[in-house]
Scaffold this motif. Sequence first.
Motif, mmCIF file in Angstrom:
data_model
loop_
_atom_site.group_PDB
_atom_site.id
_atom_site.type_symbol
_atom_site.label_atom_id
_atom_site.label_comp_id
_atom_site.label_asym_id
_atom_site.label_seq_id
_atom_site.Cartn_x
_atom_site.Cartn_y
_atom_site.Cartn_z
ATOM 1 N N VAL A 194 9.363 10.805 -0.021
ATOM 2 C CA VAL A 194 9.434 9.342 -0.063
ATOM 3 C C VAL A 194 10.388 8.960 -1.198
ATOM 4 O O VAL A 194 10.237 9.446 -2.319
ATOM 5 C CB VAL A 194 8.043 8.729 -0.315
ATOM 6 C CG1 VAL A 194 8.130 7.198 -0.333
ATOM 7 C CG2 VAL A 194 7.034 9.192 0.744
ATOM 8 N N VAL B 171 10.859 3.348 -2.931
ATOM 9 C CA VAL B 171 9.727 2.984 -2.066
ATOM 10 C C VAL B 171 8.419 3.218 -2.811
ATOM 11 O O VAL B 171 7.504 2.384 -2.788
ATOM 12 C CB VAL B 171 9.757 3.773 -0.738
ATOM 13 C CG1 VAL B 171 8.556 3.430 0.131
ATOM 14 C CG2 VAL B 171 11.065 3.508 0.016
ATOM 15 N N ASP C 266 0.841 -1.198 0.000
ATOM 16 C CA ASP C 266 0.000 0.000 0.000
ATOM 17 C C ASP C 266 0.879 1.253 0.000
ATOM 18 O O ASP C 266 2.108 1.153 -0.002
ATOM 19 C CB ASP C 266 -0.944 -0.033 1.201
ATOM 20 C CG ASP C 266 -2.040 -1.081 1.010
ATOM 21 O OD1 ASP C 266 -2.497 -1.252 -0.139
ATOM 22 O OD2 ASP C 266 -2.434 -1.735 1.991
ATOM 23 N N ALA C 267 0.236 2.399 -0.008
ATOM 24 C CA ALA C 267 0.987 3.658 -0.054
ATOM 25 C C ALA C 267 1.851 3.810 1.192
ATOM 26 O O ALA C 267 1.407 3.515 2.303
ATOM 27 C CB ALA C 267 0.017 4.827 -0.166
ATOM 28 N N PRO C 268 3.093 4.260 1.025
ATOM 29 C CA PRO C 268 3.983 4.441 2.179
ATOM 30 C C PRO C 268 3.445 5.484 3.160
ATOM 31 O O PRO C 268 2.803 6.461 2.746
ATOM 32 C CB PRO C 268 5.298 4.905 1.551
ATOM 33 C CG PRO C 268 4.984 5.312 0.157
ATOM 34 C CD PRO C 268 3.752 4.581 -0.247
ATOM 35 N N ILE C 269 3.708 5.254 4.450
ATOM 36 C CA ILE C 269 3.288 6.177 5.508
ATOM 37 C C ILE C 269 4.551 6.770 6.124
ATOM 38 O O ILE C 269 5.329 6.055 6.768
ATOM 39 C CB ILE C 269 2.486 5.425 6.589
ATOM 40 C CG1 ILE C 269 1.249 4.755 5.966
ATOM 41 C CG2 ILE C 269 2.090 6.371 7.729
ATOM 42 C CD1 ILE C 269 0.617 3.684 6.860
ATOM 43 N N SER C 270 4.749 8.064 5.927
ATOM 44 C CA SER C 270 5.945 8.702 6.483
ATOM 45 C C SER C 270 5.855 8.754 8.003
ATOM 46 O O SER C 270 4.771 8.859 8.581
ATOM 47 C CB SER C 270 6.104 10.113 5.919
ATOM 48 O OG SER C 270 6.385 10.046 4.530
ATOM 49 N N ALA D 2 5.587 0.369 -3.911
ATOM 50 C CA ALA D 2 4.157 0.510 -3.628
ATOM 51 C C ALA D 2 3.344 0.420 -4.909
ATOM 52 O O ALA D 2 2.238 -0.116 -4.919
ATOM 53 C CB ALA D 2 3.898 1.834 -2.915
#
Lengths: 227, 227
Positions: free
Chosen positions: B212, B216, B198-202, B220
């Motif tokens: 990002v 990465v 899924d979308a990266p979470i900073s 995703a």
Amino acid sequence: MSETNRIPLSPTPRSTPKRAKERVRTDRADLDAVLDAGLVCHLGVLLGGSPVVIPTAYGRDGDMLYLHGSTGAGNMRAALAGDISVAVTLVDGIVYARSAMHFSMNYRSAVMHGRAAEVTDPDQRLHALKVMVEHSAPGAWERVRWPNKKELAATVVLALDLTEASVKMRTGGPKDDEADVVAGGVWAGVLPTRRVWDAPISSDDLEVGVEVPPEVLERAALSSAAI
Amino acid sequence: MSETNRIPLSPTPRSTPKRAKERVRTDRADLDAVLDAGLVCHLGVLLGGSPVVIPTAYGRDGDMLYLHGSTGAGNMRAALAGDISVAVTLVDGIVYARSAMHFSMNYRSAVMHGRAAEVTDPDQRLHALKVMVEHSAPGAWERVRWPNKKELAATVVLALDLTEASVKMRTGGPKDDEADVVAGGVWAGVLPTRRVWDAPISSDDLEVGVEVPPEVLERAALSSAAI
């Protein structure tokens, strides 16, 4: 939640994790949740004096974890000859840190230990096989042909009591050293990951007119939800 | 493909599967592919006379599988005290059959055995840690702070030679009994499953302006592709 779900875990030294204690869960409901979410377990047996790890299907019913295999399998005989260890692990994300040694994964894992018992009572064996089929394919048991005498004779069913178990979970972002956070300039965060189901593929030899069962379609439709 | 990829597998009795032989792969490239696709392995060690299975991160470089842990971990000491077994498993689908005992999974698995060696040479240790970080987080090593002396002193790095390994894969639809196919009326097929990102979470404490990294974002974006 049933009474059994209120039993705390970790009653023995080997099922009490010594490291990363902040990740340890001691609620029985967490154990059930990990086992119910997994698809395969990794069974550890002692074979010829050395550990052997085998990926295999399983099922859970209450306090019992069920495994099965062929009567001819050396691994099944080994599993009955001494203690076994069974692990179920779900990876939920890669934790990207600012420093190499703080890279990690978000995960849920259960590790169980104990002496497995062979299930020999015919009704209990059938029940255990139902539990295993329903774990892999919820709703399928009532639709399909049940095991016949020949199949049952070729199958070993094992039961492992879940009393000796440990559960670990990691969630959230990286835990970097303060100096690395202050230094800045390096992206840190989590890349979440999950399992999805795709559209079912009917067997080549399926006769015309047999529809995909609703529970299979429903499972495929869960693709967008985390499991 | 490198020369090492041409080496056939299964040179010892314990790494030669006796059952479901149609699922056995003997090409070294298949072993590499399974290991490169997995995220965690399950390490089996002998602890107090019993097998213990531990989920853990790993990395592969050529013929070497690398593992690491804390110098204080009993599991790491146990892993060095005798033979270990390491399994990596990917589940690709649930095989829905017409009869209970033919339910199965499509999967790719590798099981390795052998005596792990502790990596003590400083350059080799750093290389092994790089291999492990890059396995979990491709492209990250060059961006992040490398291990310092204190971190290195607290870390055990293990190397397992991949010569003793077995690879199994199951693909395709159910293999039902002819009588059940003829009887008809029961849906049979495969429900494919795969891992997505899924979308990266900073990280909450990430300073403004750090983007990002492309690798990465790229990972995703691979969500729609099978891995």
